[in-house]
Design a protein around this motif. Structure first.
Motif, PDB file in Angstrom:
ATOM      1  N   THR A   3       0.803  -1.228   0.000  1.00  0.00           N
ATOM      2  CA  THR A   3       0.000   0.000   0.000  1.00  0.00           C
ATOM      3  C   THR A   3       0.834   1.275   0.000  1.00  0.00           C
ATOM      4  O   THR A   3       0.313   2.342  -0.299  1.00  0.00           O
ATOM      5  CB  THR A   3      -0.940   0.029   1.212  1.00  0.00           C
ATOM      6  N   HIS A   4       2.102   1.203   0.345  1.00  0.00           N
ATOM      7  CA  HIS A   4       2.937   2.400   0.411  1.00  0.00           C
ATOM      8  C   HIS A   4       3.719   2.666  -0.881  1.00  0.00           C
ATOM      9  O   HIS A   4       4.615   3.481  -0.915  1.00  0.00           O
ATOM     10  CB  HIS A   4       3.908   2.308   1.594  1.00  0.00           C
ATOM     11  N   PHE A   5       3.362   1.927  -1.954  1.00  0.00           N
ATOM     12  CA  PHE A   5       4.038   2.120  -3.233  1.00  0.00           C
ATOM     13  C   PHE A   5       2.998   2.305  -4.335  1.00  0.00           C
ATOM     14  O   PHE A   5       1.945   1.678  -4.328  1.00  0.00           O
ATOM     15  CB  PHE A   5       4.926   0.911  -3.572  1.00  0.00           C
ATOM     16  N   ASN A   6       3.322   3.173  -5.294  1.00  0.00           N
ATOM     17  CA  ASN A   6       2.409   3.385  -6.411  1.00  0.00           C
ATOM     18  C   ASN A   6       2.701   2.389  -7.525  1.00  0.00           C
ATOM     19  O   ASN A   6       3.555   1.506  -7.373  1.00  0.00           O
ATOM     20  CB  ASN A   6       2.468   4.846  -6.884  1.00  0.00           C
ATOM     21  N   GLU A   7       2.023   2.543  -8.669  1.00  0.00           N
ATOM     22  CA  GLU A   7       2.180   1.600  -9.780  1.00  0.00           C
ATOM     23  C   GLU A   7       3.575   1.637 -10.394  1.00  0.00           C
ATOM     24  O   GLU A   7       3.971   0.713 -11.098  1.00  0.00           O
ATOM     25  CB  GLU A   7       1.103   1.829 -10.856  1.00  0.00           C
ATOM     26  N   GLN A   8       4.354   2.694 -10.134  1.00  0.00           N
ATOM     27  CA  GLN A   8       5.740   2.781 -10.592  1.00  0.00           C
ATOM     28  C   GLN A   8       6.718   2.276  -9.525  1.00  0.00           C
ATOM     29  O   GLN A   8       7.914   2.458  -9.645  1.00  0.00           O
ATOM     30  CB  GLN A   8       6.092   4.217 -10.964  1.00  0.00           C
ATOM     31  N   ASN A   9       6.155   1.684  -8.466  1.00  0.00           N
ATOM     32  CA  ASN A   9       6.942   1.150  -7.355  1.00  0.00           C
ATOM     33  C   ASN A   9       7.704   2.236  -6.599  1.00  0.00           C
ATOM     34  O   ASN A   9       8.799   2.017  -6.101  1.00  0.00           O
ATOM     35  CB  ASN A   9       7.893   0.040  -7.836  1.00  0.00           C
ATOM     36  N   ARG A  10       7.113   3.419  -6.542  1.00  0.00           N
ATOM     37  CA  ARG A  10       7.676   4.546  -5.790  1.00  0.00           C
ATOM     38  C   ARG A  10       6.827   4.795  -4.551  1.00  0.00           C
ATOM     39  O   ARG A  10       5.631   4.544  -4.544  1.00  0.00           O
ATOM     40  CB  ARG A  10       7.727   5.797  -6.655  1.00  0.00           C
ATOM     41  N   LYS A  12       4.582   6.306  -1.705  1.00  0.00           N
ATOM     42  CA  LYS A  12       3.456   7.243  -1.700  1.00  0.00           C
ATOM     43  C   LYS A  12       2.846   7.242  -0.306  1.00  0.00           C
ATOM     44  O   LYS A  12       3.050   6.323   0.486  1.00  0.00           O
ATOM     45  CB  LYS A  12       2.390   6.848  -2.720  1.00  0.00           C
ATOM     46  N   ASP A  15      -3.682   6.313   0.793  1.00  0.00           N
ATOM     47  CA  ASP A  15      -4.989   6.977   0.765  1.00  0.00           C
ATOM     48  C   ASP A  15      -5.878   6.338   1.829  1.00  0.00           C
ATOM     49  O   ASP A  15      -6.195   5.153   1.763  1.00  0.00           O
ATOM     50  CB  ASP A  15      -5.623   6.822  -0.608  1.00  0.00           C
TER      51      ASP A  15
END
Length: 162
Positions: A3-10, A12, A15
């Motif tokens: 949950t702490h990573f976005n679709e680019q694996n960065r 975030k 939410d």
């Protein structure tokens, strides 16, 4: 996907807008070990910099309120209560117990841990001139209530079997 990573694996910030607001409480503990003479001076209120525990109390409260500014992925939280207590465990140890409360969509564990940590660092700062060998820790979450995971109570066991 975590949950702490976005679709680019960065990284975030998670939410939490879909979560239900509930009462949440966290208790964290830390400890400062020092020379017996240092603890006596603290108890007597004779430290040159002032009342050590009063200053540590205020520092812990301020720290809890600023946690989101210090830890990148923490959400800013409206705290409904912050309290710090100091217990003398021995002639050399002060335990700091920080309790933080909110009614919100995310917990206050980091705020409680930050409060306990900064209170411990403040004790160190105020006493370091006479006792630079003080030791801080361990610091840990002692209890958590509220949220989807419910109640948590520290049992003293760590992942390495201590």
């Amino acid at each position: 996907m975590l949950t702490h990573f976005n679709e680019q694996n960065r990284a975030k910030m998670v939410d939490v807008s879909h979560k239900k607001a509930t009462e949440r409480i966290a208790v964290a503990k830390s400890k400062v070990t020092m020379k017996p003479e240092t603890l006596q001076i603290i108890k007597q209120g004779k430290m040159a910099k002032g009342d050590v525990l009063a200053v540590a109390q205020v520092a812990g409260i301020m720290a809890a309120k600023k946690t989101a500014e210090l830890i990148p992925m923490c959400h800013p939280i409206f705290t409904t209560g912050i309290d710090l207590r100091f217990d003398f465990l021995s002639e050399q140890e002060i335990e700091i117990i920080a309790t933080v409360k909110t009614v919100g969509v995310t917990g206050v564990e980091m705020e409680a841990l930050t409060a306990a940590s900064i209170a411990a660092l403040t004790i160190y700062d105020m006493c370091k001139a006479i006792d630079p060998e003080m030791v801080i820790g361990p610091t840990h979450l002692a209890e958590k209530q509220g949220g989807k995971n419910g109640h948590f109570q520290f049992d003293g066991k760590t992942g390495d079997g201590r």
